[in-house]
Design a protein around this motif. Structure first.
Motif, PDB file in Angstrom:
ATOM      1  N   LEU A  47       0.803  -1.219   0.000  1.00 15.19           N
ATOM      2  CA  LEU A  47       0.000   0.000   0.000  1.00 15.19           C
ATOM      3  C   LEU A  47       0.843   1.280   0.000  1.00 15.19           C
ATOM      4  N   PRO A  48       1.829   1.417   0.909  1.00 14.04           N
ATOM      5  CA  PRO A  48       2.641   2.649   0.892  1.00 14.04           C
ATOM      6  C   PRO A  48       3.400   2.827  -0.414  1.00 14.04           C
ATOM      7  N   ILE A  49       3.733   1.708  -1.060  1.00  7.70           N
ATOM      8  CA  ILE A  49       4.467   1.787  -2.330  1.00  7.70           C
ATOM      9  C   ILE A  49       3.582   2.414  -3.401  1.00  7.70           C
ATOM     10  N   TYR A  50       2.312   1.995  -3.450  1.00  2.00           N
ATOM     11  CA  TYR A  50       1.369   2.613  -4.384  1.00  2.00           C
ATOM     12  C   TYR A  50       1.313   4.121  -4.173  1.00  2.00           C
ATOM     13  N   TYR A  51       1.115   4.521  -2.932  1.00  2.00           N
ATOM     14  CA  TYR A  51       0.892   5.940  -2.629  1.00  2.00           C
ATOM     15  C   TYR A  51       2.150   6.778  -2.851  1.00  2.00           C
ATOM     16  N   PHE A  52       3.316   6.186  -2.663  1.00  2.00           N
ATOM     17  CA  PHE A  52       4.558   6.935  -2.841  1.00  2.00           C
ATOM     18  C   PHE A  52       4.882   7.119  -4.325  1.00  2.00           C
ATOM     19  N   LEU A  53       4.621   6.086  -5.119  1.00  2.00           N
ATOM     20  CA  LEU A  53       4.975   6.148  -6.536  1.00  2.00           C
ATOM     21  C   LEU A  53       3.951   6.926  -7.357  1.00  2.00           C
ATOM     22  N   ASP A  54       2.699   6.941  -6.913  1.00  2.00           N
ATOM     23  CA  ASP A  54       1.658   7.701  -7.619  1.00  2.00           C
ATOM     24  C   ASP A  54       1.034   8.670  -6.628  1.00  2.00           C
ATOM     25  N   ARG A  55       1.514   9.913  -6.617  1.00  2.00           N
ATOM     26  CA  ARG A  55       1.088  10.896  -5.618  1.00  2.00           C
ATOM     27  C   ARG A  55      -0.352  11.365  -5.837  1.00  2.00           C
ATOM     28  N   ARG A  56      -0.944  11.028  -7.000  1.00  2.00           N
ATOM     29  CA  ARG A  56      -2.313  11.457  -7.260  1.00  2.00           C
ATOM     30  C   ARG A  56      -3.344  10.497  -6.674  1.00  2.00           C
ATOM     31  N   LYS A 116       7.272  15.138   0.832  1.00  2.00           N
ATOM     32  CA  LYS A 116       6.987  13.696   0.787  1.00  2.00           C
ATOM     33  C   LYS A 116       8.300  12.955   0.565  1.00  2.00           C
ATOM     34  N   THR A 117       8.936  12.560   1.651  1.00  2.00           N
ATOM     35  CA  THR A 117      10.203  11.852   1.600  1.00  2.00           C
ATOM     36  C   THR A 117      10.003  10.419   2.085  1.00  2.00           C
ATOM     37  N   GLN A 118      11.069   9.638   2.027  1.00  2.00           N
ATOM     38  CA  GLN A 118      10.989   8.263   2.523  1.00  2.00           C
ATOM     39  C   GLN A 118      10.822   8.241   4.040  1.00  2.00           C
ATOM     40  N   TYR A 119      11.308   9.279   4.718  1.00  2.00           N
ATOM     41  CA  TYR A 119      11.141   9.343   6.175  1.00  2.00           C
ATOM     42  C   TYR A 119       9.672   9.584   6.534  1.00  2.00           C
ATOM     43  N   THR A 120       9.042  10.554   5.862  1.00  2.00           N
ATOM     44  CA  THR A 120       7.624  10.802   6.137  1.00  2.00           C
ATOM     45  C   THR A 120       6.781   9.605   5.712  1.00  2.00           C
ATOM     46  N   LEU A 121       7.199   8.931   4.639  1.00  2.00           N
ATOM     47  CA  LEU A 121       6.488   7.725   4.216  1.00  2.00           C
ATOM     48  C   LEU A 121       6.573   6.642   5.283  1.00  2.00           C
ATOM     49  N   PHE A 122       7.765   6.454   5.857  1.00  2.00           N
ATOM     50  CA  PHE A 122       7.947   5.412   6.869  1.00  2.00           C
ATOM     51  C   PHE A 122       7.044   5.657   8.078  1.00  2.00           C
ATOM     52  N   PHE A 123       7.055   6.873   8.590  1.00  2.00           N
ATOM     53  CA  PHE A 123       6.245   7.163   9.778  1.00  2.00           C
ATOM     54  C   PHE A 123       4.745   7.127   9.452  1.00  2.00           C
ATOM     55  N   ALA A 124       4.372   7.555   8.245  1.00  2.00           N
ATOM     56  CA  ALA A 124       2.961   7.479   7.853  1.00  2.00           C
ATOM     57  C   ALA A 124       2.516   6.029   7.728  1.00  2.00           C
ATOM     58  N   ALA A 125       3.358   5.198   7.099  1.00  2.00           N
ATOM     59  CA  ALA A 125       3.022   3.778   6.956  1.00  2.00           C
ATOM     60  C   ALA A 125       2.968   3.090   8.315  1.00  2.00           C
ATOM     61  N   VAL A 167       9.528   0.604   2.729  1.00  2.00           N
ATOM     62  CA  VAL A 167      10.517   1.642   2.429  1.00  2.00           C
ATOM     63  C   VAL A 167      11.731   1.046   1.723  1.00  2.00           C
ATOM     64  N   LEU A 168      12.157  -0.145   2.145  1.00  2.00           N
ATOM     65  CA  LEU A 168      13.296  -0.804   1.490  1.00  2.00           C
ATOM     66  C   LEU A 168      12.965  -1.149   0.042  1.00  2.00           C
ATOM     67  N   LEU A 169      11.755  -1.600  -0.211  1.00  2.00           N
ATOM     68  CA  LEU A 169      11.345  -1.904  -1.584  1.00  2.00           C
ATOM     69  C   LEU A 169      11.317  -0.644  -2.436  1.00  2.00           C
ATOM     70  N   ILE A 170      10.826   0.452  -1.859  1.00  2.00           N
ATOM     71  CA  ILE A 170      10.799   1.716  -2.592  1.00  2.00           C
ATOM     72  C   ILE A 170      12.217   2.193  -2.892  1.00  2.00           C
ATOM     73  N   ALA A 171      13.114   2.054  -1.907  1.00  2.00           N
ATOM     74  CA  ALA A 171      14.512   2.442  -2.130  1.00  2.00           C
ATOM     75  C   ALA A 171      15.124   1.613  -3.257  1.00  2.00           C
ATOM     76  N   ALA A 172      14.807   0.308  -3.289  1.00  2.00           N
ATOM     77  CA  ALA A 172      15.326  -0.556  -4.350  1.00  2.00           C
ATOM     78  C   ALA A 172      14.761  -0.139  -5.708  1.00  2.00           C
TER      79      ALA A 172
END
Length: 424
Positions: A47-56, A116-125, A167-172
């Motif tokens: 789920l977080p991967i979807y939201y991070f890659l497509d901000r709309r 919208k960074t990976q840090y904010t994504l991590f805490f939001a997730a 977050v690790l998957l998004i970084a990869a």
């Protein structure tokens, strides 16, 4: 300032339906870590991967889709296990609380944030996962059961693990994408080097042709100066020589133009740019110029969608000339805006400025070659007056589109370009 407006269009709707279906399928893979009937869904990792890659993607709306389709899917799948659709429905009804809570929390902690960074994504997730599980658990077993034992600690650990994996998957994914972009950048750079080297050859040819032009001019002036002293045959000979040289100049000029056109066209066929990338380059170019010249004009961009552009050089020429024209129309501080949207038949670009506007009597002439409303009273210099002519020619003859202008004195002007959907 670049803004992307959220619109619930058919594309976003299809994306949310697809995500909901994938989530419903992945929900079949779970962990059972409590002695009672409570499972941990592994689909939440993506789920977080979807939201991070497509901000709309709006998390609340997507969560509603996931909750609805997931409940239908689990009800149908649980019919055999629970013996009836009603029992299957109520057995999995509490999953809705997780999906809706997750969407609301993620919207507040990530979607509505500017940074919208990976840090904010991590805490939001992490927060969305933990609170979503807490909402589902308490509606199933009660708040007292939630506070007993190590339930909270276990749910927090699960949320921590799933957020970390996401977050690790998004970084990869980002690392892999950056690797692909670097390869693409190197390929583009090599093509640009090759194109520049070929263009330099054509430019060298044109420069040599200039010597030929000078020779023709000398012969023509010589004929003018000696005309009275020459007999009829000598005049004919000199005139014929000038005509031959003019023909050679024209032939060399056409050869060079064809060569340059072939170089540019061959470069365009293999390179495709996203409209956002084109506009970003355009915006950076003008903002650097405005900063360097200390001009207090703001350039605002609004893209309501995007498109892959093959004929990027032509489109860039249109937008660059229109934005430059708008900036030049503003004497002091002001604002220029560039808007893009697409309707059922056309890509539409609107460039609007808060400048001095154009008098009604001039609107019929602004696209004529050499005509310009830009005049410097101090220096006496005027604009070359070819920018809008180029724009009109490209829009109408290259893109088979239309260009229109609306303006009034002291109230700014607005240019609207419409390009058929299949022409970019």
């Amino acid at each position: 300032m670049q803004t992307y407006k959220y619109n619930l269009n058919s594309i976003q709707e299809r994306k949310m339906l697809l995500i909901a279906l994938v989530d419903a399928i992945l929900a079949g893979f779970y962990l059972k870590i409590f002695p009672f009937d409570y499972t941990i869904n592994l689909a939440v990792v993506v789920l977080p991967i979807y939201y991070f890659l497509d901000r709309r993607l709006h998390p609340v709306l997507t969560g509603i889709h996931i909750a609805a389709i997931g409940l239908v899917f689990r009800t149908l799948a649980g019919f055999y296990y629970y013996g009836s659709f009603i029992n299957a429905f109520w057995a999995d009804f509490n999953f809705l609380f997780f999906d809706l809570t997750y969407g609301i929390v993620f919207t507040l902690l990530f979607y509505n944030k500017k940074a919208k960074t990976q840090y904010t994504l991590f805490f939001a997730a992490l927060a969305s996962d933990f609170l979503g599980n807490a909402a589902e658990f308490t509606t199933r077993f009660g708040f007292g059961e939630y506070l007993s034992g190590d339930v909270m600690a276990t749910l927090l650990a699960v949320a921590l693990i799933r957020a970390t994996v996401a977050v690790l998957l998004i970084a990869a994914i980002q690392y892999y994408n950056s690797f692909l972009r670097k390869e693409e950048h190197d390929l583009r750079y090599q093509k640009q080097i090759d194109m520049i080297s070929e263009l330099k050859g054509e430019i060298f040819f044109l420069k040599n042709n200039m010597a030929h032009v000078e020779q023709v001019m000398d012969e023509a002036f010589s004929l003018y100066r000696e005309y009275e002293d020459l007999d009829c045959n000598s005049r004919k000979y000199k005139a014929l020589s000038i005509a031959k040289n003019v023909h050679e100049v024209k032939k060399n000029y056409f050869r060079a133009v064809e060569g340059i056109d072939e170089i540019i066209t061959s470069g365009q066929t293999e390179m495709v740019f996203d409209l956002r990338e084109i506009v970003k380059m355009l915006q950076m170019t003008f903002e650097r110029w405005l900063d360097r010249e200390h001009i207090p004009i703001s350039l605002k961009v609004s893209l309501q969608g995007t498109v892959q552009v093959k004929t990027h050089s032509m489109l860039m020429s249109i937008l660059k000339n229109l934005v430059a024209n708008a900036l030049e129309s503003i004497r002091a501080d002001g604002e220029v805006s560039l808007l893009y949207y697409a309707n059922e038949s056309h890509h539409v670009f609107v460039v609007k400025d808060s400048g001095e506007g154009i008098a009604q009597g001039q609107l019929d002439y602004i696209f004529n070659p050499g005509y310009s409303t830009k005049y410097d009273a101090d220096s006496g210099d005027s604009n070359r007056g070819v920018g809008l002519t180029i724009v009109k020619d490209i829009v109408e003859n290259f893109y088979c589109g239309q260009i229109s202008v609306s303006a009034a004195p002291t109230s700014g002007s607005q240019f609207e370009v419409k390009i058929p959907l299949d022409k970019l």
